[in-house]
Scaffold this motif. Structure first.
Motif, PDB file in Angstrom:
ATOM      1  N   PRO A   1       9.794   4.027  -2.126  1.00 53.84           N
ATOM      2  CA  PRO A   1       8.845   3.639  -3.167  1.00 53.84           C
ATOM      3  C   PRO A   1       8.790   4.501  -4.436  1.00 53.84           C
ATOM      4  O   PRO A   1       8.384   3.989  -5.472  1.00 53.84           O
ATOM      5  CB  PRO A   1       7.498   3.685  -2.444  1.00 53.84           C
TER       6      PRO A   1
ATOM      7  N   ARG B   1      -3.487  -2.113  -3.636  1.00 60.31           N
ATOM      8  CA  ARG B   1      -3.101  -0.872  -2.976  1.00 60.31           C
ATOM      9  C   ARG B   1      -4.179   0.189  -3.173  1.00 60.31           C
ATOM     10  O   ARG B   1      -5.134   0.017  -3.918  1.00 60.31           O
ATOM     11  CB  ARG B   1      -1.764  -0.392  -3.544  1.00 60.31           C
ATOM     12  N   ASN B   2      -3.948   1.319  -2.503  1.00 62.41           N
ATOM     13  CA  ASN B   2      -4.881   2.434  -2.639  1.00 62.41           C
ATOM     14  C   ASN B   2      -5.180   2.706  -4.106  1.00 62.41           C
ATOM     15  O   ASN B   2      -4.315   2.622  -4.960  1.00 62.41           O
ATOM     16  CB  ASN B   2      -4.281   3.695  -2.029  1.00 62.41           C
ATOM     17  N   ARG B   3      -6.393   3.072  -4.364  1.00 61.03           N
ATOM     18  CA  ARG B   3      -6.770   3.337  -5.756  1.00 61.03           C
ATOM     19  C   ARG B   3      -6.038   4.548  -6.292  1.00 61.03           C
ATOM     20  O   ARG B   3      -5.895   5.560  -5.606  1.00 61.03           O
ATOM     21  CB  ARG B   3      -8.278   3.576  -5.835  1.00 61.03           C
ATOM     22  N   PRO B   4      -5.529   4.459  -7.513  1.00 65.63           N
ATOM     23  CA  PRO B   4      -4.789   5.588  -8.066  1.00 65.63           C
ATOM     24  C   PRO B   4      -5.713   6.766  -8.332  1.00 65.63           C
ATOM     25  O   PRO B   4      -6.876   6.591  -8.683  1.00 65.63           O
ATOM     26  CB  PRO B   4      -4.229   5.033  -9.375  1.00 65.63           C
TER      27      PRO B   4
ATOM     28  N   VAL C   1       5.755  15.289   8.695  1.00 65.69           N
ATOM     29  CA  VAL C   1       5.206  14.000   8.259  1.00 65.69           C
ATOM     30  C   VAL C   1       4.347  14.190   7.012  1.00 65.69           C
ATOM     31  O   VAL C   1       4.433  13.425   6.059  1.00 65.69           O
ATOM     32  CB  VAL C   1       4.369  13.360   9.391  1.00 65.69           C
ATOM     33  N   THR C   2       3.541  15.230   7.022  1.00 66.55           N
ATOM     34  CA  THR C   2       2.611  15.404   5.902  1.00 66.55           C
ATOM     35  C   THR C   2       3.161  16.335   4.820  1.00 66.55           C
ATOM     36  O   THR C   2       2.424  16.774   3.952  1.00 66.55           O
ATOM     37  CB  THR C   2       1.266  15.944   6.422  1.00 66.55           C
TER      38      THR C   2
ATOM     39  N   LEU D   1       4.322  17.068  12.916  1.00 67.00           N
ATOM     40  CA  LEU D   1       3.233  16.633  12.062  1.00 67.00           C
ATOM     41  C   LEU D   1       3.321  17.242  10.661  1.00 67.00           C
ATOM     42  O   LEU D   1       3.048  16.582   9.667  1.00 67.00           O
ATOM     43  CB  LEU D   1       1.892  17.003  12.706  1.00 67.00           C
TER      44      LEU D   1
ATOM     45  N   ASN E   1      10.866  12.441  14.825  1.00 67.40           N
ATOM     46  CA  ASN E   1       9.478  11.995  14.730  1.00 67.40           C
ATOM     47  C   ASN E   1       9.197  11.104  15.946  1.00 67.40           C
ATOM     48  O   ASN E   1       9.442   9.902  15.939  1.00 67.40           O
ATOM     49  CB  ASN E   1       9.312  11.215  13.414  1.00 67.40           C
TER      50      ASN E   1
ATOM     51  N   TYR F   1       5.503  12.809  -1.928  1.00 70.70           N
ATOM     52  CA  TYR F   1       5.752  11.358  -1.938  1.00 70.70           C
ATOM     53  C   TYR F   1       4.739  10.638  -2.806  1.00 70.70           C
ATOM     54  O   TYR F   1       3.559  10.991  -2.850  1.00 70.70           O
ATOM     55  CB  TYR F   1       5.641  10.776  -0.523  1.00 70.70           C
ATOM     56  N   PHE F   2       5.194   9.609  -3.477  1.00 73.30           N
ATOM     57  CA  PHE F   2       4.286   8.698  -4.169  1.00 73.30           C
ATOM     58  C   PHE F   2       5.006   7.353  -4.283  1.00 73.30           C
ATOM     59  O   PHE F   2       6.180   7.244  -3.932  1.00 73.30           O
ATOM     60  CB  PHE F   2       3.902   9.247  -5.554  1.00 73.30           C
ATOM     61  N   ALA F   3       4.292   6.375  -4.780  1.00 77.05           N
ATOM     62  CA  ALA F   3       4.911   5.056  -4.909  1.00 77.05           C
ATOM     63  C   ALA F   3       4.740   4.524  -6.319  1.00 77.05           C
ATOM     64  O   ALA F   3       3.720   4.762  -6.950  1.00 77.05           O
ATOM     65  CB  ALA F   3       4.277   4.073  -3.934  1.00 77.05           C
TER      66      ALA F   3
END
Ligand code: B12
Ligand code: ZN
Lengths: 815, 52
Positions: free
Chosen positions: A764, A542-545, A750-751, A747, A581, A812-814
């Protein structure tokens, strides 16, 4: 009087009252790709179908050729001759140069057929054997004007060769002149080859001369060679004009694609003249040849000829394919009625409709067809089959169909994933037993036995359902089931299936990402190569922390208008649409993705198809009062304790445990709340639902086979549920004292361009749905009609829950 | 060209990159590392659609 030719069913004159006798050329692997594929696949029924199709389009004799590299003509030819003989009213032309194959076929053919062909290329050895066979079995023979030096080009050479062969066949082997068909051959006048510009003239002259000198024999021509090298639409016109000229010159029989012969009346005088100029090589000069004129002319008039191909002259078999691929139901029943005069209903399904649906699936797989259009095609399929059903013998099919059981697992009310699989499988010709939602393993086992299914497919929405699937594998094993099991649903992953489900069951257990993966698995099952899912080689990182984040806990605690819970019912449904959305709805839920379209094409798709659809559905949901937005929400005093949040409600303490990221920035939801014995903070919660009515509509749409609208209404409902959550979160922010600035839009939502965050349980940042237990105890959503299943799913399905954090750093985070 | 996540509507703008995930400004969508997923909903790259 005995005819010149005869099939099992009728006599056929070589010299028709209205010539020419039409000989179908498609049952030939060298001329038709379709026939070749069928032959290579050993699909002899399919090969016969090619013969039948031509017959239905007017062919009076069918040419049958099976000589193809890698095939055994000696076994293929007799086998197909037998098949063709039994089913075709048309006569048969055995197209082979191998005397053994020809003999084996002649023995089997119950009527009088034509052998195609003899010539003098080898000086006469083959001719000798074939003429003897023809005499013994009473067959007619096609003779080509070819000798040791090659194919005769001029009229004089052609006629001379006819004379030689005539002499041999009649005087030496005792064939009757009327059993001979001479083919003087023709070459293309469409290539620009200067040695061939009079090829048409030579052939026509030869026909005239043959008929003059030997009036009893028949003449034959493979007409389409004349235009080789030109555009298909133009070829069709030239071929038809040339055929007409040849018949005028005395041609008796033509080998053609019967479907492509145009009546002269359909060709405009102008079109015809351009063709005649080319055929007769009229008004030639260096800079201005008839071919150049023809090409220039048709590049301007292409439109018309193509139009024609689109309408009128398209055979019904092709038209039904197009209707399916396009999802077009206009005139469907009329078209099927025409086809029913040519084929039995079951054949229409298996030979025409199922392959077309296969094409639809392939187009979808290549990203060339969007999901909503696939569903429209499936609707056309469903309607066609429903129409044809009354013409089918009961249960004619069910014996050999692959049977599939579909169910959503225990505790899960999620219907649409499984139903989409049902739609795709059913409309690809499989027998599906869809036994519904919330089905316990015991029932699945009993139904699998009762229906003697070949494959089981299980579906579920949430992670708990995935765990149910895992837990029930040993149960299926112990019950002695041996059929493969397909697993699908949003919360499943390939590796979960491979590691947690596959080991519990001996037969294949297969992860299916979507309905088409399910279709593929069923095909593999049929081919005997279905295997259990194995873990993907590399698990994507996954994306780098990011760096470890310090949470500032000196924030102010907002004041709120009330403490505890409240129910809200007076929400104007129309308001939800402005929180929708749209991108996620259109591209995600509905599947109207841009994919391979250009920006302009996509804009057109949106304005012509999607926007009107949206307007129509919005109107319908409002007019029919299908939305009942309801909310239960509340504000509660709380404090954090390590990774947990302790919440006070009705002087009871509720505990929510949250996981923490293992890697930096090591986030945990509890950190957004003040911690310590005496700390005082505020937390919000909500459960929202759009009610049950919409689910009733979707169920009805599915029942009525309105697949497209089914997916669209469901998708809209799903996004409206999210919109309601968005709307209510905004209300709560306002109540806590940080209303959105003016002009906030899609938008920004969403962000998360607002203070704080909401986290849906199961998403998540807080994957564990166990939190639904304390949540439901505090909010009591039963009052707005929302309850929990034993696996903690909310019913109605279009409901969503969240915890609301007001901390400015909360996003948000996972885990 | 910008790309939009079909699952949640997040827009990847190459001019901005994705600083949180150490994607430098100026990185075209095509050049994102394979492991890069939607920063909001974790959808994989094939769930993205070209926007302009
Ligand atoms: C839309 C959606 C919602 C909607 C509506 C749900 C619905 N379907 O009615 C709303 C907004 C209401 C919602 C709510 C929730 N959701 Co939600 N939701 C989704 C989302 C985005 C799509 C689900 C969907 O409807 N897809 C459309 C259908 C057609 O697809 P499908 O069911 O997956 O089926 C396809 C394939 O999976 C496959 N397939 C399925 N079954 C089978 C069977 C066989 C045999 C085969 C061959 C193939 C196959 O083929 C189908 C067609 O191609 C998913 C994430 C995702 N991207 O999938 C999350 C997701 C399912 N939701 C999730 C969560 C957590 C929730 C909530 C619990 C959040 C909350 N706290 O409120 C609630 C629970 C709702 C409830 N009733 O209990 C999580 C589940 C994870 C978990 N912990 O369980 C997901 C996976 C998101 C995520 N990545 O975390 N959700
Ligand atoms: Zn996303």
């Amino acid at each position: 009087m005995i005819g010149d030719l005869a099939s099992l069913y009728q006599a056929i004159e070589l010299k028709q009252e209205i010539p020419p006798l039409l000989i179908g050329e498609r049952a030939n692997p060298n001329g038709s790709r379709k026939f070749r594929d069928l032959l290579l696949a050993d699909d002899f029924d399919g090969c016969l179908q090619v013969g039948l199709e031509q017959e239905s389009r007017g062919a009076q004799v069918i040419d049958l050729c099976v000589a193809y590299a890698g095939r055994d003509e000696k076994s293929d030819l007799p086998r197909l001759v037998e098949k063709f003989a039994g089913s075709l009213k048309a006569g048969l032309m055995i197209d082979s140069t191998d005397p053994d194959c020809i003999e084996a076929s002649l023995k089997l053919y119950p009527g009088r057929c034509v052998i195609n062909s003899i010539n003098l290329e080898d000086g006469g050895a083959n001719l000798d054997r074939i003429c003897r066979l023809a005499r013994r079995y009473g067959a007619a023979v096609v003779a080509l004007t070819i000798d040791e030096s090659g194919m005769a080009m001029t009229a004089a050479d052609k006629v001379e060769l006819v004379e030689r062969i005539y002499h041999l066949a009649v005087d030496q082997y005792g064939l009757r002149p009327q059993d001979l068909l001479f083919d003087p051959l023709t070459f293309t006048i469409g290539s620009g080859d200067t040695t061939l510009f009079d090829a048409g003239i030579q052939t026509l002259e030869a026909i005239r001369e043959i008929k003059r000198r030997w009036p009893d024999v028949a003449t034959l021509l493979g007409v389409s060679n004349i235009s080789f090298g030109l555009q298909p639409a133009v070829r069709k016109i030239i071929n038809s004009v040339f055929l007409h000229e040849a018949v005028e010159a005395g041609l008796d029989a033509a080998i053609v694609d019967a479907a492509k012969v145009m009546p002269l009346a359909q060709i405009s005088a102008e079109d015809r003249n351009v063709c005649l100029d080319l055929i007769y090589d009229r008004e030639r000069s260096e800079e201005d040849t008839p071919l150049m004129r023809l090409m220039a002319y048709f590049s301007d008039h292409q439109g018309e000829s193509e139009e024609e191909a689109e309408h009128g002259s398209v055979p019904a078999e092709e038209e039904i394919r197009r209707k399916l691929v396009r999802g077009d139901r206009d005139g469907l029943e009329d078209l099927l009625t025409i086809l029913l005069q040519r084929y039995p209903a079951l054949e229409i399904v298996n030979r025409l409709l199922v392959p077309a649906m296969r094409e639809v699936g392939d187009l979808f797989g290549r990203g060339e067809l969007l999901l909503p259009f696939v569903l429209q095609s499936a609707e056309v399929m469903k309607r066609s089959v429903a129409f044809l059903e009354e013409f089918m013998e009961q249960d004619a099919e069910s014996g050999k169909q692959t049977r599939i059981l579909l169910a959503t697992v225990q505790g899960d009310v999620h219907d649409i994933g499984k139903n989409l699989v049902d739609i795709i499988l059913t409309n690809n010709g499989y027998k599906v037993y869809n036994i519904g939602i919330k089905v316990p393993a015991e029932t699945i086992i009993a139904k699998a036995r009762e229906h003697e299914v070949d494959v089981i497919g299980l579906s579920g929405l949430l992670v708990k359902s995935a765990i149910i699937m895992q837990q029930s594998m040993p149960q299926y094993q112990e019950a002695g089931l041996t059929m493969p099991i397909l697993l699908g649903g949003a919360a499943l992953t390939r590796s979960f299936v491979a590691e947690s489900c596959v080991p519990g069951y001996t037969s294949p257990v297969v992860y299916c990402a979507d309905a088409f993966a399910g279709l593929k698995a069923i095909r593999e099952y049929e081919q005997g190569c279905l295997a259990s899912t194995r873990t993907a080689a590399a698990v994507p990182v996954r994306n780098r922390p990011g760096p470890k984040e310090a949470i500032d806990s000196s924030h102010d605690v907002p004041s709120v208008p009330f403490w505890g819970r409240r129910v809200v019912r007076d929400i104007d449904p129309e308001q939800l649409f402005s929180y929708l959305n749209r991108q996620a709805l259109i591209r995600g839920r509905w599947g109207y993705r841009r994919a391979k379209l250009s920006k302009e094409e996509y804009a057109r798709l949106l304005s012509e198809t999607v926007d009107p659809l949206y307007a129509r559905l919005k109107q319908r949901l409002l007019d029919e009062h299908l939305l009942q937005p309801q909310v239960v929400y509340g504000y509660f005093p709380c404090r954090s304790e390590a990774d947990s949040l302790l919440v006070n409600a009705d002087s009871e303490l509720f505990r929510f445990d949250f996981p923490r990221q293992v890697l930096a920035p090591n986030l945990c939801i509890a950190d957004y709340f003040k911690g310590g014995e005496s700390a005082q903070d505020l937390v919000g919660f909500f459960v929202v639902t759009i009610g049950e009515q919409l689910a009733e509509l979707t169920a009805e749409l599915f029942r009525d086979d309105q697949y497209h609208d089914y997916l669209m209404v469901h998708g809209l409902g799903v996004e409206l549920t999210d919109a309601l959550a968005e709307y209510w979160h905004q209300q709560m922010r306002a109540e806590m004292g940080f209303p959105d600035p003016q002009g906030q839009g899609e938008l920004e939502y969403v962000t998360q361009e607002y203070r704080g965050s909401r986290y849906g349980f199961g998403y998540p940042a807080c994957p564990d749905l166990e939190a639904h237990r304390p949540l439901f105890a505090m909010l009591r959503p039963e009052e707005i009609g929302v309850s929990l299943t034993e696996t903690l799913e909310m019913v109605p399905e279009m409901s969503t829950s969240a915890i609301v954090a007001h901390h400015p750093q909360a996003k948000y985070f996972a885990i | 060209m910008r790309y939009i996540c079909t699952c949640c509507g997040y827009i990847y703008d190459p001019e901005k990159g994705d600083p949180l995930n150490e994607i430098a400004a100026g990185t075209p969508f095509e050049d994102l590392p394979d492991a890069w997923v939607c920063p909001l909903c974790y959808a994989e790259q094939d769930s993205f659609d070209p926007l302009d």
